[in-house]
Scaffold this active site. Structure first.
Site, PDB file in Angstrom:
ATOM      1  N   THR A 193      25.561  11.791 -20.421  1.00 34.40           N
ATOM      2  CA  THR A 193      25.667  12.311 -21.635  1.00 34.40           C
ATOM      3  C   THR A 193      24.108  12.529 -21.877  1.00 34.40           C
ATOM      4  O   THR A 193      23.113  12.011 -21.340  1.00 34.40           O
ATOM      5  CB  THR A 193      26.235  11.127 -22.493  1.00 34.40           C
ATOM      6  OG1 THR A 193      27.655  10.970 -22.453  1.00 34.40           O
ATOM      7  CG2 THR A 193      25.818  11.364 -23.935  1.00 34.40           C
ATOM      8  N   ARG A 221      40.812  14.570 -25.978  1.00 36.50           N
ATOM      9  CA  ARG A 221      40.525  13.059 -25.968  1.00 36.50           C
ATOM     10  C   ARG A 221      39.150  12.762 -26.628  1.00 36.50           C
ATOM     11  O   ARG A 221      38.261  13.785 -26.652  1.00 36.50           O
ATOM     12  CB  ARG A 221      40.114  12.601 -24.322  1.00 36.50           C
ATOM     13  CG  ARG A 221      39.576  11.372 -24.061  1.00 36.50           C
ATOM     14  CD  ARG A 221      37.987  11.359 -24.141  1.00 36.50           C
ATOM     15  NE  ARG A 221      37.362  10.296 -23.636  1.00 36.50           N
ATOM     16  CZ  ARG A 221      35.808  10.056 -23.272  1.00 36.50           C
ATOM     17  NH1 ARG A 221      35.294  11.215 -23.536  1.00 36.50           N
ATOM     18  NH2 ARG A 221      35.643   8.957 -22.761  1.00 36.50           N
ATOM     19  N   ILE A 222      38.974  12.003 -27.487  1.00 33.82           N
ATOM     20  CA  ILE A 222      37.639  11.701 -28.213  1.00 33.82           C
ATOM     21  C   ILE A 222      37.007  10.563 -27.725  1.00 33.82           C
ATOM     22  O   ILE A 222      37.593   9.358 -27.587  1.00 33.82           O
ATOM     23  CB  ILE A 222      37.739  11.533 -29.551  1.00 33.82           C
ATOM     24  CG1 ILE A 222      38.405  12.895 -30.084  1.00 33.82           C
ATOM     25  CG2 ILE A 222      36.809  11.198 -30.416  1.00 33.82           C
ATOM     26  CD1 ILE A 222      38.837  12.761 -31.612  1.00 33.82           C
ATOM     27  N   GLY A 223      35.684  10.567 -27.326  1.00 36.05           N
ATOM     28  CA  GLY A 223      34.889   9.544 -26.637  1.00 36.05           C
ATOM     29  C   GLY A 223      34.162   8.729 -27.662  1.00 36.05           C
ATOM     30  O   GLY A 223      34.364   8.820 -28.789  1.00 36.05           O
ATOM     31  N   ASP A 224      33.151   7.864 -27.089  1.00 36.83           N
ATOM     32  CA  ASP A 224      32.381   7.140 -27.799  1.00 36.83           C
ATOM     33  C   ASP A 224      31.388   7.949 -28.673  1.00 36.83           C
ATOM     34  O   ASP A 224      30.720   7.340 -29.809  1.00 36.83           O
ATOM     35  CB  ASP A 224      31.667   6.087 -27.065  1.00 36.83           C
ATOM     36  CG  ASP A 224      30.750   6.691 -25.944  1.00 36.83           C
ATOM     37  OD1 ASP A 224      31.298   7.661 -25.335  1.00 36.83           O
ATOM     38  OD2 ASP A 224      29.395   6.423 -25.928  1.00 36.83           O
ATOM     39  N   GLY A 245      27.621   6.391 -20.913  1.00 40.02           N
ATOM     40  CA  GLY A 245      28.498   5.629 -20.017  1.00 40.02           C
ATOM     41  C   GLY A 245      29.876   5.878 -20.299  1.00 40.02           C
ATOM     42  O   GLY A 245      30.271   6.933 -20.890  1.00 40.02           O
ATOM     43  N   HIS A 246      30.808   4.963 -19.778  1.00 42.86           N
ATOM     44  CA  HIS A 246      31.908   5.269 -20.125  1.00 42.86           C
ATOM     45  C   HIS A 246      32.717   4.816 -21.518  1.00 42.86           C
ATOM     46  O   HIS A 246      32.509   4.037 -21.969  1.00 42.86           O
ATOM     47  CB  HIS A 246      33.017   4.227 -19.019  1.00 42.86           C
ATOM     48  CG  HIS A 246      34.440   4.430 -19.286  1.00 42.86           C
ATOM     49  ND1 HIS A 246      35.142   3.291 -19.448  1.00 42.86           N
ATOM     50  CD2 HIS A 246      35.099   5.550 -19.270  1.00 42.86           C
ATOM     51  CE1 HIS A 246      36.447   3.713 -19.422  1.00 42.86           C
ATOM     52  NE2 HIS A 246      36.165   5.008 -19.184  1.00 42.86           N
ATOM     53  N   GLY A 247      33.056   6.064 -21.839  1.00 38.96           N
ATOM     54  CA  GLY A 247      33.270   6.102 -23.381  1.00 38.96           C
ATOM     55  C   GLY A 247      34.089   5.164 -24.096  1.00 38.96           C
ATOM     56  O   GLY A 247      33.875   4.372 -24.898  1.00 38.96           O
TER      57      GLY A 247
HETATM   58  N1  GLY Z   1      29.998   8.523 -23.131  1.00 35.44           N
HETATM   59  C1  GLY Z   1      30.518   9.629 -23.038  1.00 35.44           C
HETATM   60  C2  GLY Z   1      31.943   9.981 -23.088  1.00 35.44           C
HETATM   61  O1  GLY Z   1      32.722   9.114 -22.230  1.00 35.44           O
HETATM   62  O2  GLY Z   1      32.682  10.778 -23.532  1.00 35.44           O
END
Ligand code: GLY
Length: 332
Positions: A193, A221-224, A245-247
């Site tokens: 990101t 899908r909506i992330g962080d 990182g992992h949303g």
């Molecule tokens: N941090 C980006 C995502 O997981 O969408």
């Protein structure tokens, strides 16, 4: 703090003068190019991109005096670069689409603007800024975002402009490996990101974050990234953060807000950023990173992934790195 003594009816009064209480900060534009298992082959492009973005953002901040102008310029530059997972170069959904997200926050007044499920727009971060400035809302999603963009006169770009062969290869690899969407960036394991945080001489702060999400995510899908307190936040009374990182992990942990809570409790920007990134990874077993500037003007950079490219300009010095413990400085 500054005080002035005034004599009224023969008595001395100690008065805090607002004008004199003004504290001056060194302006900074700090950027990141995504946390992940970035392979050796992508290190130089990511470093080059973050260094140019930090310099561009700083130049614009110095020119216009606006932290928003500075962070948007920095993020737009990275959205144009296929080396990053935002704008051009965004990763693909399971069905091969590009659905982008962005968030912008202003610390002076706690204003924010976010967009999600954006298609065919070169600079989602500018659209997020328009949501903040031009609408009574803080968050627009789906087809409505593209309709809003059209009303604002924001041009669309064809699919071909945003798609890259690297993103397609990552999706193909993802499908062959029957992986889970938390683990894949382009070409290798990881996520990415882009983001920027900034402070001006008066201590006003802002945060901007933009992403294509994670390879192999479901459509919709909506992330962080577009979520306040997760993908970013800015509050002049605490500080400003952009995360990567992992949303799903960052959302569940509320990473940005936790870093700012640490700063409010007296930790330095670096301590708060490190402790909360490590705490998130220990608790939820997924990696991430964050960049932070505290209301005291300190810089914090930390990541639990293998690598994260970052850079900031301070006066005539460019600070940057991508490996753990690496902090390089060049004169600009
Ligand atoms: N941090 C980006 C995502 O997981 O969408």
């Amino acid at each position: 703090m500054c005080f002035m003594i005034m004599k009224i009816k023969g008595l001395n009064f100690l008065i805090l003068t607002a004008a004199m209480a003004h504290k001056s900060f060194q302006p900074i534009v700090l950027v990141h190019g995504g946390a992940g298992d970035i392979p050796d082959s992508r290190v130089s492009a990511k470093l080059d991109g973050v260094c140019r973005a930090a310099r561009k953002g700083y130049e614009i901040l110095q020119k216009t005096g606006s932290v928003l102008d500075g962070i948007v310029a920095a993020v737009e530059l990275m959205e144009d670069e296929p080396a990053f997972n935002a704008g051009k170069g965004s990763v693909l959904t399971l069905e091969g689409n590009i659905e982008m997200e962005a968030l912008i926050c202003e610390g002076k007044n706690l204003k924010s603007g976010a967009v999600t499920l954006v298609k065919n727009i070169a600079h989602p971060i500018s659209l997020a800024r328009r949501v903040m400035v031009e609408t009574p809302h803080a968050f627009l999603g789906g087809e409505a975002v593209n309709e809003f963009a059209a009303r604002m006169g924001v041009p669309t770009v064809p699919d071909d402009y945003l798609f890259t062969s690297a993103a397609q290869a990552a999706l193909d690899h993802f499908k062959q490996a029957k992986s889970i969407p938390s683990k894949m960036e382009i070409g290798e394991v990881g996520v990415g990101t882009v983001g920027s945080v900034a402070i001006d001489a008066a201590g006003h702060m802002a945060s901007a974050t933009s992403t294509g999400g994670i390879t192999g995510k479901y459509n919709g899908r909506i992330g962080d990234t577009p979520l306040l307190g997760c993908g970013g936040y800015a509050d002049d009374e605490r500080g400003t953060v952009s995360t990567t990182g992992h949303g799903e992990t960052i959302m569940r942990y509320n990473l940005a807000q936790r870093i700012l809570a640490d700063i409010a409790s007296g930790k330095s920007a670096q301590e708060g950023t490190k402790d909360q990134c490590e705490g998130m990874t220990k608790r939820l077993n997924n990696t991430g990173g964050a960049i932070t500037i505290s209301s005291r003007g300190e810089v914090g950079v930390f990541f639990t992934s293998k690598r994260m490219a970052w850079a900031y300009q301070l006066g005539d010095e460019l600070h940057y790195g991508i490996e753990h413990g690496q902090h390089l400085v060049d004169k600009v």
